[in-house]
Write an enzyme that holds these catalytic residues in place. Structure first.
Site, PDB file in Angstrom:
ATOM      1  CG  ASN A   1      -1.717   1.220   1.425  1.00 56.60           C
ATOM      2  OD1 ASN A   1      -1.833   2.011   0.502  1.00 56.60           O
ATOM      3  ND2 ASN A   1      -2.291   1.388   2.612  1.00 56.60           N
TER       4      ASN A   1
ATOM      5  N   GLY B   1       2.451   2.320  10.755  1.00 55.19           N
ATOM      6  CA  GLY B   1       3.461   3.362  10.623  1.00 55.19           C
ATOM      7  C   GLY B   1       4.129   3.755  11.927  1.00 55.19           C
TER       8      GLY B   1
ATOM      9  CE  LYS C   1      -0.113   3.289   4.683  1.00 51.65           C
ATOM     10  NZ  LYS C   1      -0.040   3.395   6.132  1.00 51.65           N
TER      11      LYS C   1
ATOM     12  CG  HIS D   1      -5.792   2.183   5.000  1.00 53.22           C
ATOM     13  ND1 HIS D   1      -5.381   3.125   5.911  1.00 53.22           N
ATOM     14  CD2 HIS D   1      -4.807   1.255   4.918  1.00 53.22           C
ATOM     15  CE1 HIS D   1      -4.172   2.781   6.349  1.00 53.22           C
ATOM     16  NE2 HIS D   1      -3.806   1.654   5.773  1.00 53.22           N
TER      17      HIS D   1
ATOM     18  CD  GLU E   1      -3.653  -2.233   7.178  1.00 52.94           C
ATOM     19  OE1 GLU E   1      -2.538  -2.507   6.726  1.00 52.94           O
ATOM     20  OE2 GLU E   1      -4.246  -1.173   6.921  1.00 52.94           O
TER      21      GLU E   1
ATOM     22  CD  GLU F   1      -2.858   5.644   6.634  1.00 47.18           C
ATOM     23  OE1 GLU F   1      -2.800   5.681   5.395  1.00 47.18           O
ATOM     24  OE2 GLU F   1      -1.990   5.071   7.344  1.00 47.18           O
TER      25      GLU F   1
ATOM     26  CB  SER G   1       5.028  -1.756  12.080  1.00 45.78           C
ATOM     27  OG  SER G   1       4.653  -0.403  12.286  1.00 45.78           O
TER      28      SER G   1
END
Ligand code: PGA
Length: 251
Positions: free
Chosen positions: A9, A174, A11, A96, A168, A98, A214
């Site tokens: 991904n 991250g 991003k 996702h 996730e 985010e 991660s």
């Protein structure tokens, strides 16, 4: 047998020329990856058209990171599932964290997005996962079950065959803080159980459930060795072909 999948991904990273170079490097290194591992790269919308050419004829599949919840029309700035299909995209990530956190993605919208993606021949990588506060309050099982029920339960077993789930935990994305293999396995098994409750054990056994947060070459092996972890959705480490391929070689 369910599919083993490693999906990158990207991003909102790389310019188009940088993305083309990265895709070329991934394609080049992909011959090292066992043939039963499906490789996917999810790139920004602007990159899809030129990168479709780069991955053509290779084992690397192309994914978007999102798609619109409307078929077409006056929705300025949106990109439809039909548009993705037309550039040769085979997958799209949806839900996702985010997007849920910064762009108001709701489960209701995700039902529409998933419906449209599937209708246009795209397979969906549907993300679920709890944030830190929810994890600390012991609510992670409830949060994941709710996200699964609110979206996946709207589809048929036939449609489920075109959906990959990615667990996730938001606190691991991250942050360099990975869920332990035991933590991840525990919740993957729970997600599979939640899928089985609606679609039956056999359909649940065939659904790929990826871990994301991660994940890197140094921890992928232990994660992928877990019974219910079928691969990874990789953020930061997918921006380096060597790391991405290293992860894909960790089964
Ligand atoms: P990360 O991101 O690997 O950089 O933690 C994973 C993701 O958000 O898909």
């Amino acid at each position: 047998m369910r599919k083993k999948i490693v999906a990158g991904n990207w991003k909102m990273n790389t310019t188009v020329p940088e993305g083309i170079e990265l895709a070329k490097a991934v394609v080049e290194a992909s011959s090292q990856v066992p043939s039963d591992v499906k490789l996917i790269i999810a790139t920004p919308f602007t990159h899809l058209y030129p990168i479709a050419e780069v991955v053509k004829g290779s084992v690397v599949a192309l994914s978007a990171e999102n798609c619109a919840d409307k078929e077409k029309g006056a929705y300025t700035g949106e990109v439809s599932a039909a548009m993705l299909e037309s550039v040769g995209c085979q997958y799209t990530i949806l839900g996702h964290s985010e997007r849920r956190q910064y762009y108001g993605e709701t489960d209701e919208k995700l039902v529409e997005k998933t419906r449209l993606a599937l209708a246009h021949g795209l397979d969906v990588i549907l993300c679920v996962g709890e944030n830190l506060e929810e994890r600390e309050a012991g609510k992670h099982f409830d949060v994941c079950a709710e996200q699964i029920k609110n979206v996946l339960y709207h589809f048929s077993a036939e449609e489920l065959a075109h959906i990959v789930v990615a667990y996730e935990p938001v606190w691991a994305i991250g942050t360099g803080k990975t869920a332990t293999a035991e933590q991840a396995q525990e919740i993957h098994a729970f997600i599979r159980q939640t899928i089985a409750e609606k679609f039956g054990k056999q359909a649940a056994e065939q659904t790929s459930i990826l871990y994301g947060g991660s994940c890197k070459p140094s921890n992928a092996k232990e994660l992928f060795a877990q019974k219910d972890i079928d691969g990874g959705l990789i953020g930061g480490a997918a921006l380096k072909a060597e790391d991405f391929i290293g992860i894909a070689m960790s089964f």
